[in-house]
Design a protein around this motif. Structure first.
Motif, short mmCIF file in Angstrom:
data_model
loop_
_atom_site.label_atom_id
_atom_site.label_comp_id
_atom_site.label_asym_id
_atom_site.label_seq_id
_atom_site.Cartn_x
_atom_site.Cartn_y
_atom_site.Cartn_z
N LEU A 8 11.80 1.16 -15.82
CA LEU A 8 12.20 1.06 -14.42
C LEU A 8 11.26 1.73 -13.44
N VAL A 9 10.74 2.92 -13.76
CA VAL A 9 9.99 3.67 -12.75
C VAL A 9 8.69 4.22 -13.31
N PRO A 10 7.65 4.34 -12.47
CA PRO A 10 6.36 4.86 -12.92
C PRO A 10 6.41 6.37 -13.14
N LEU A 11 5.66 6.83 -14.12
CA LEU A 11 5.55 8.27 -14.35
C LEU A 11 4.93 8.97 -13.14
N SER A 12 4.05 8.27 -12.43
CA SER A 12 3.37 8.87 -11.29
C SER A 12 4.27 9.06 -10.08
N ASP A 13 5.49 8.51 -10.13
CA ASP A 13 6.39 8.56 -8.97
C ASP A 13 7.52 9.56 -9.15
N MET A 14 7.48 10.35 -10.22
CA MET A 14 8.61 11.21 -10.53
C MET A 14 8.92 12.23 -9.42
N GLU A 15 7.93 12.68 -8.71
CA GLU A 15 8.18 13.65 -7.64
C GLU A 15 8.65 12.96 -6.36
N ASP A 16 8.01 11.86 -6.01
CA ASP A 16 8.37 11.17 -4.77
C ASP A 16 9.68 10.39 -4.90
N ARG A 17 9.93 9.83 -6.08
CA ARG A 17 11.11 8.98 -6.31
C ARG A 17 11.22 7.92 -5.21
N ILE B 96 5.82 -4.09 7.34
CA ILE B 96 7.10 -3.43 7.09
C ILE B 96 6.83 -2.13 6.36
N THR B 97 7.48 -1.06 6.78
CA THR B 97 7.37 0.21 6.06
C THR B 97 8.75 0.62 5.55
N THR B 98 8.74 1.37 4.46
CA THR B 98 9.99 1.80 3.85
C THR B 98 9.77 3.08 3.07
N SER B 99 10.81 3.90 2.99
CA SER B 99 10.71 5.12 2.19
C SER B 99 11.03 4.85 0.73
N LYS B 100 11.81 3.77 0.45
CA LYS B 100 12.16 3.41 -0.92
C LYS B 100 11.87 1.93 -1.12
N LEU B 101 11.33 1.59 -2.28
CA LEU B 101 10.92 0.20 -2.56
C LEU B 101 11.36 -0.20 -3.96
N ILE B 102 11.98 -1.36 -4.07
CA ILE B 102 12.33 -1.94 -5.38
C ILE B 102 11.65 -3.29 -5.50
N LEU B 103 10.87 -3.46 -6.54
CA LEU B 103 10.28 -4.76 -6.86
C LEU B 103 11.19 -5.45 -7.86
N SER B 104 11.78 -6.57 -7.46
CA SER B 104 12.65 -7.34 -8.36
C SER B 104 12.20 -8.79 -8.38
N THR B 105 10.89 -8.96 -8.48
CA THR B 105 10.30 -10.30 -8.43
C THR B 105 10.40 -11.03 -9.76
N GLU C 260 0.84 -1.19 0.00
CA GLU C 260 0.00 0.00 0.00
C GLU C 260 0.87 1.25 0.00
N LYS C 261 0.36 2.30 -0.66
CA LYS C 261 1.08 3.58 -0.69
C LYS C 261 0.83 4.33 0.61
N MET C 262 1.91 4.90 1.14
CA MET C 262 1.82 5.75 2.33
C MET C 262 2.32 7.14 1.96
N GLU C 263 2.16 8.07 2.86
CA GLU C 263 2.71 9.41 2.68
C GLU C 263 3.66 9.73 3.82
N PRO C 264 4.97 9.60 3.60
CA PRO C 264 5.61 9.11 2.37
C PRO C 264 5.89 7.62 2.47
N GLY C 265 6.30 7.01 1.37
CA GLY C 265 6.79 5.64 1.36
C GLY C 265 5.73 4.59 1.12
N TRP C 266 6.03 3.36 1.62
CA TRP C 266 5.21 2.19 1.30
C TRP C 266 5.07 1.30 2.52
N LYS C 267 3.93 0.60 2.59
CA LYS C 267 3.67 -0.36 3.66
C LYS C 267 3.44 -1.73 3.04
#
Length: 620
Positions: free
Chosen positions: A478-487, A160-169, A114-121
């Motif tokens: 590699l990265v979504p257009l919607s994430d360009m500001e948050d990175r 688990i929460t994180t400010s940066k997330l990489i999916l390498s599945t 899930e998306k958090m502000e900021p980061g991911w859960k």
């Protein structure tokens, strides 16, 4: 709840390289690598391989640029395909020597994101008590690791929460298994190719010969048919090729043409890459002139067409699939031309001669569709043909999405494959970029992409129905257009290429720079980034009728220009073959192949570059 600076999902090649690269640049950051399986390695983990399985890469091309696969250390030799167990040993050694094994948590399945502000859960289910992985390093005592690390604990929920997330599945995670009518008395196991390793031991220890039905005609189907037919001196296998599919994959010896050129090296030779229309390739200088001639003129397109015909005819001839060849072997001739192949292209890397097994009747090739399974082990095909099978293996590919993101609408926002319909603006963008691609590269419109060698002439021009999903729409894949500001999120390895090890290395460095805000892309307006992203992903959908471009980037001859683009973004020169008298050595640049050795030391170069930039800002 646990919190990290970076979480990586997947401990295969791309996940490990991402973790090592981030750790080298940010040694004090907290990192966690989540792996659903019992150990690292992805498709090379022991539970996903079987005896005799090897890379399609000869030694020297499957190694991470900054971590050579030494011949003595890993027991491999020049000119050999790398056995699966050696790849696993190599990846374990890489994790150890880059000090990232402690970041890996195995037996931990991500159930939702899930998306958090900021980061991911991330909601996870874990049976590993401690963050460090209980990784059975080759040569160690697995039982000792289990006792020390607490493996075997009851599964428990984990947040688990994180400010940066990489999916390498990766792209080979969720099996796609067709559903067939089956009588309650049918006892032969029906399994996906992912589960074949657990079944292989039963085949190889059977006191009597067995017959295995393999549904599919891709490389995994060839591998399983070969393993099944050679598990016992009298065992056999049937490869069932469905008329509704793409047909047999392109297979070739490791060395092709009368000059015995290394096929894998040819793919990464810049001159031969000019034969593929590629919208992200360099358009300036010598390369730009050659590409404009080859793809922008009638004479050039005639040269391109002839090249692909000759390349395909050479492979057909070397495999004995042409006129006068064995009738069973000829059934394995690809249905589409060589231009359409994508990463279906593969190499004959077997201990025995595969085609000798076909000629001897040990591997039987049949065109047909399963109608039902009946009796104890009888397979009935549409049309009435039937035979007995002791096992059925579905080498039928993989699902595109694991549906991890919640709510589901987030998948579309992130540019992931989705069956949600395009809105009016998105449809207009797709139509616009497709028209632009076909106008720029007329060969894509005029070439014959039909299944010209399909055994049923009435089906040669039939369209294969797609699921209706949109492909990945990621910037630089590699990265979504919607994430360009948050990175805050990236997808490593959401593509196919024959150069996985150095692709993983370049993608990992690009993602670190993206997260840090130091990659050259911030100044581009959103409209330009959207146009570029849709242009290149739609090109992938048009490029390979036999490949997977309508699902995800499927790069073969277009790989080297992609690596060049990543290098440009990082401020590096992708042309790395040196100079002559102070000028670029275009002879070497065009005709010498690229490999992992050409990218050695980039991470250290990037670190020095960052230090210079920081020092410059201090002085200012």
């Amino acid at each position: 709840m646990e919190c990290y600076d970076l979480v990586i999902v997947g401990a295969g090649l791309y996940g490990l390289v991402s973790a090592a690269t981030y750790h080298r640049i940010h040694p004090n950051s907290s990192i966690l690598v989540l792996e659903a399986g019992p150990t690292l390695g992805g498709p090379w983990a022991p539970h996903r391989t079987f005896p005799g399985l090897k890379t399609n890469n000869l030694w020297g091309t499957y190694q991470i640029p900054d971590f050579p696969m030494g011949e003595k250390r890993f027991g491999v030799s020049k000119g050999d395909f790398v056995p699966a167990e050696k790849v696993y040993e190599y990846l374990c050694a890489y994790a150890n020597e880059n000090d990232i094994k402690r970041f890996v948590r195995v037996d931990t399945e991500v159930q939702s994101i899930e998306k958090m502000e900021p980061g991911w859960k991330l909601q996870c289910r874990s049976s590993t008590k401690h963050p460090a992985a209980a990784i059975p390093i080759p040569g160690s005592n697995p039982g000792q690791h289990k006792e020390e690390e607490g493996e075997g604990e009851d599964a428990s929920a984990l947040v688990i929460t994180t400010s940066k997330l990489i999916l390498s599945t990766g792209l080979v995670t969720t099996p796609n298994i067709p559903s067939y009518p089956q009588s309650p008395t049918f006892t032969s196991p029906i399994l996906h190719s992912k589960s074949f390793p657990s079944h292989h031991e039963a085949l190889s220890t059977s006191p009597t010969p067995t017959h295995t039905l393999v549904i599919g005609a891709g490389k995994s189907a060839w591998d399983i048919a070969h393993a099944s037919a050679t598990a016992h001196p009298a065992s056999t296998a049937t490869m069932l090729i469905r008329p509704s599919g793409n047909g047999p994959t392109w297979m070739a010896p490791p060395y092709v043409t009368p000059f015995r050129l290394w096929l894998e090296k040819l793919v990464f030779t810049r001159f031969l890459g000019f034969m593929s229309p590629c919208p992200w390739a360099e358009t300036r200088g010598v390369e730009g002139v050659l590409r404009r001639f080859l793809h922008g003129t009638r004479i050039g397109r005639a040269v391109v067409g002839a090249f692909w015909t000759i390349l395909g005819d050479d492979a057909i001839g070397l495999n004995g699939m042409g006129e006068g060849g064995d009738e069973q072997v000829k059934k394995l001739r690809p249905w589409r031309g060589a231009f359409e192949v994508g990463n279906g292209l593969s190499v004959l890397n077997y201990r025995e001669d595969f085609f000798a097994l076909v000629r001897a009747g040990r591997i039987n090739v049949v065109f047909g569709e399963v109608e039902r399974f009946e009796g104890e082990k009888t397979v009935v095909l549409k049309g009435g043909q039937s035979f007995d099978a002791d096992a059925v293996v579905c080498a039928t590919g993989w699902r595109r999405s694991a549906a991890l993101f919640k709510p589901r609408a987030l998948e579309k926002e992130l540019g992931l494959p989705t069956d949600q319909p395009l809105d009016e603006d998105e449809a207009a963008v797709v139509n616009r970029v497709e028209s632009e691609i076909l106008a720029r590269f007329p060969f894509l419109k005029t070439r014959d992409s039909s299944r010209v060698h399909h055994p049923d002439p009435s089906l040669r021009h039939a369209q294969i129905v797609d699921s209706g999903k949109q492909p990945y729409r990621l910037h630089r894949f590699l990265v979504p257009l919607s994430d360009m500001e948050d990175r805050s999120i990236g997808f490593a390895g959401a593509m196919m290429t024959l150069g996985n090890t150095f692709c993983a290395y370049l993608q990992a460095l690009w993602l670190v720079a993206y997260f840090d805000g130091t990659v050259a892309m911030a100044s581009a307006p959103p409209e330009q980034l959207q146009h570029e992203t849709y242009l290149v992903t739609q090109y992938c959908a048009l490029r390979h009728a036999m490949g997977y471009g309508n699902q995800f980037p499927d790069l073969v001859f277009d790989s080297l220009p992609y690596y060049d683009a990543l290098m440009r973004d990082l401020g590096f020169d992708g042309k790395r073959k040196g100079t002559v008298f102070g000028m670029r050595n275009w002879g070497a640049e065009c005709f010498r192949s690229y490999g992992p050795e050409d990218y050695i030391g980039l991470v250290d170069e990037w670190k020095r570059k960052l230090e210079v930039d920081i020092e410059g800002k201090k002085n200012v």
